[in-house]
Design an enzyme around this catalytic site. Structure first.
Site: not given
Ligand code: ADP
Length: 173
Positions: A13, A26, A35-36, A119-121, A123
């Protein structure tokens, strides 16, 4: 509604050339993993500085900042629910995240948005269920307010990509 507006891609992203990318943050808005972490790393330290002034964000709400070194001009930070089995308003809260992001983007006159799978990582929200909620919220919003030119779901792995793609195909056929 023009269904071509919604795209599903596999990718990162932080590389998306859109007006706004959505961050699955968060409650502190002070950065995290997943992703954060990737968004803060790519945007540079000024993003954290701006986030500090926001004083956090309740689950289901959304707040906007600049994108700094990102190709995207803006970042909308939203906080998805932590999955606790499904009986704790998780579905409602996840839907609210998408809705509030779309609402905020529309208020800002934003035309193109990229969403991660919120939320699918870390969380642990089940991916199929999350994809259905995400796609439903976006379609419902577009049907009511067709103000966007492009909404991209950026899937980070094959599992997310196949779930989002199948769900979109089922909804728009
Ligand atoms: P949450 O805490 O909301 O679950 P995460 O970041 O752990 O957030 O995961 C949310 C989603 O983002 C997951 O499906 C993960 O695979 C995805 N993700 C992680 N890094 C990236 C990225 N650089 N670009 C797009 N999606 C990402």
């Amino acid at each position: 509604m023009d269904k071509q507006i919604i795209k599903i891609i596999k990718g990162d992203i932080t590389e998306q050339k859109v007006d706004v990318i959505v961050n699955a943050a968060n409650n502190s808005l002070l950065g995290g993993g997943g992703v954060d972490g990737a968004i803060h790393k790519a945007a540079g330290p000024k993003l954290l500085e701006e986030c500090r002034a926001l004083n956090g964000c309740p689950t289901g709400e959304a707040k906007i900042t600049h994108g700094y070194d990102l190709p995207a001009k803006w970042v909308i930070h939203t906080v998805g629910p932590v999955w606790h089995g499904g009986n704790n308003d998780e579905d409602k809260m996840l839907a609210k995240c998408y809705r509030n992001c779309l609402k905020l983007a529309a208020e800002k006159g934003i035309k193109t948005i990229a969403f991660p799978s919120i939320s699918t990582g870390a969380y642990h929200f089940p991916i199929q269920r999350a994809a259905e909620i995400a796609i439903n919220e976006v379609i419902d919003f577009l049907e009511e307010k067709p103000v966007f030119e492009k909404i991209v779901f950026v899937c980070f792995n094959d599992e997310a990509y196949s779930n989002f793609s199948r769900t979109l195909d089922e909804r728009i056929k």
